[in-house]
Design a protein around this motif. Structure first.
Motif, mmCIF file in Angstrom:
data_model
loop_
_atom_site.group_PDB
_atom_site.id
_atom_site.type_symbol
_atom_site.label_atom_id
_atom_site.label_comp_id
_atom_site.label_asym_id
_atom_site.label_seq_id
_atom_site.Cartn_x
_atom_site.Cartn_y
_atom_site.Cartn_z
ATOM 1 N N LEU A 1 3.022 -17.199 -9.099
ATOM 2 C CA LEU A 1 3.336 -16.445 -10.312
ATOM 3 C C LEU A 1 3.958 -15.110 -9.920
ATOM 4 O O LEU A 1 3.510 -14.468 -8.977
ATOM 5 C CB LEU A 1 2.069 -16.182 -11.120
ATOM 6 N N GLU A 2 4.945 -14.708 -10.656
ATOM 7 C CA GLU A 2 5.575 -13.406 -10.466
ATOM 8 C C GLU A 2 5.207 -12.533 -11.663
ATOM 9 O O GLU A 2 5.358 -12.957 -12.800
ATOM 10 C CB GLU A 2 7.094 -13.572 -10.366
ATOM 11 N N ALA A 3 4.695 -11.346 -11.427
ATOM 12 C CA ALA A 3 4.324 -10.376 -12.468
ATOM 13 C C ALA A 3 3.172 -10.870 -13.341
ATOM 14 O O ALA A 3 3.039 -10.486 -14.492
ATOM 15 C CB ALA A 3 5.521 -9.998 -13.323
ATOM 16 N N ALA A 4 2.365 -11.770 -12.813
ATOM 17 C CA ALA A 4 1.182 -12.262 -13.520
ATOM 18 C C ALA A 4 0.204 -12.789 -12.489
ATOM 19 O O ALA A 4 0.558 -13.000 -11.329
ATOM 20 C CB ALA A 4 1.545 -13.359 -14.510
ATOM 21 N N THR A 5 -1.002 -13.010 -12.917
ATOM 22 C CA THR A 5 -2.014 -13.611 -12.052
ATOM 23 C C THR A 5 -2.848 -14.584 -12.872
ATOM 24 O O THR A 5 -2.947 -14.442 -14.087
ATOM 25 C CB THR A 5 -2.895 -12.517 -11.395
ATOM 26 N N TRP A 6 -3.405 -15.603 -12.232
ATOM 27 C CA TRP A 6 -4.253 -16.571 -12.908
ATOM 28 C C TRP A 6 -5.696 -16.125 -12.746
ATOM 29 O O TRP A 6 -6.178 -15.923 -11.635
ATOM 30 C CB TRP A 6 -4.069 -17.972 -12.322
ATOM 31 N N VAL A 7 -6.385 -15.969 -13.860
ATOM 32 C CA VAL A 7 -7.779 -15.526 -13.857
ATOM 33 C C VAL A 7 -8.638 -16.684 -14.327
ATOM 34 O O VAL A 7 -8.449 -17.191 -15.444
ATOM 35 C CB VAL A 7 -7.977 -14.301 -14.785
ATOM 36 N N ARG A 8 -9.576 -17.103 -13.486
ATOM 37 C CA ARG A 8 -10.490 -18.180 -13.872
ATOM 38 C C ARG A 8 -11.576 -17.617 -14.769
ATOM 39 O O ARG A 8 -12.084 -16.528 -14.535
ATOM 40 C CB ARG A 8 -11.111 -18.810 -12.640
#
Length: 158
Positions: free
Chosen positions: A78-85
């Motif tokens: 991901l660019e300019a974002a993140t995955w949050v569980r």
């Protein structure tokens, strides 16, 4: 690279496809994706242009296994974002990265590219003879959104 070579050698010597695919290992990853759609279309005896992908993030701590339909793709970022569980480990969400996380690409958990026939959803919901909506309308109804995926020819750290 050695990992790419090992991946293809393992796949060639196995009866079953691998559990996950890394698109970066393929010279032309679109061929893999189209082949996945073609296989689904042939199994369902429908035209290829009616088959699309639905994408689901693999959020389990259990190592992924090959799905019944479609493929599991690993190695996306991901660019300019993140995955949050989520705390319950059942799902997750996209989030803007915090300043202390730094900048640059962030890994995305494996993504299930699940093929489906565009009119299957409509027919199962008892839609009768009316025409199914667009793919965009279907995604909006499910609370999903379109996220573009880009690939670069450079295999280097950006």
């Amino acid at each position: 690279t050695a990992a790419r070579f090992a991946f293809f050698r393992s796949w060639a010597s196995s009866v079953h496809p691998p559990a996950t695919f890394r698109l970066s290992f393929f010279d032309n990853p679109m061929r893999l994706l189209v082949a996945t759609l073609q296989e689904h279309a042939c199994q369902r005896e429908v035209p290829l242009d009616l088959v699309h992908f639905r994408h689901k993030i693999h959020t389990s701590d259990v190592p992924p296994v090959a799905p019944q339909a479609g493929i599991l793709v690993a190695g996306l970022f991901l660019e300019a974002a993140t995955w949050v569980r989520n705390a319950n480990r059942g799902a997750g969400r996209l989030s803007a990265p915090s300043l202390h996380e730094g900048v640059g690409p962030r890994p995305l958990p494996p993504v299930h590219f699940e093929p489906y026939v565009a009119h299957e959803t409509h027919l199962q919901s008892g839609g009768g003879d009316s025409k199914p909506g667009t793919a965009e309308e279907a995604r909006n109804a499910e609370g999903l959104f379109s996220c573009p995926m880009y690939r670069t020819s450079a295999r280097r750290k950006v």
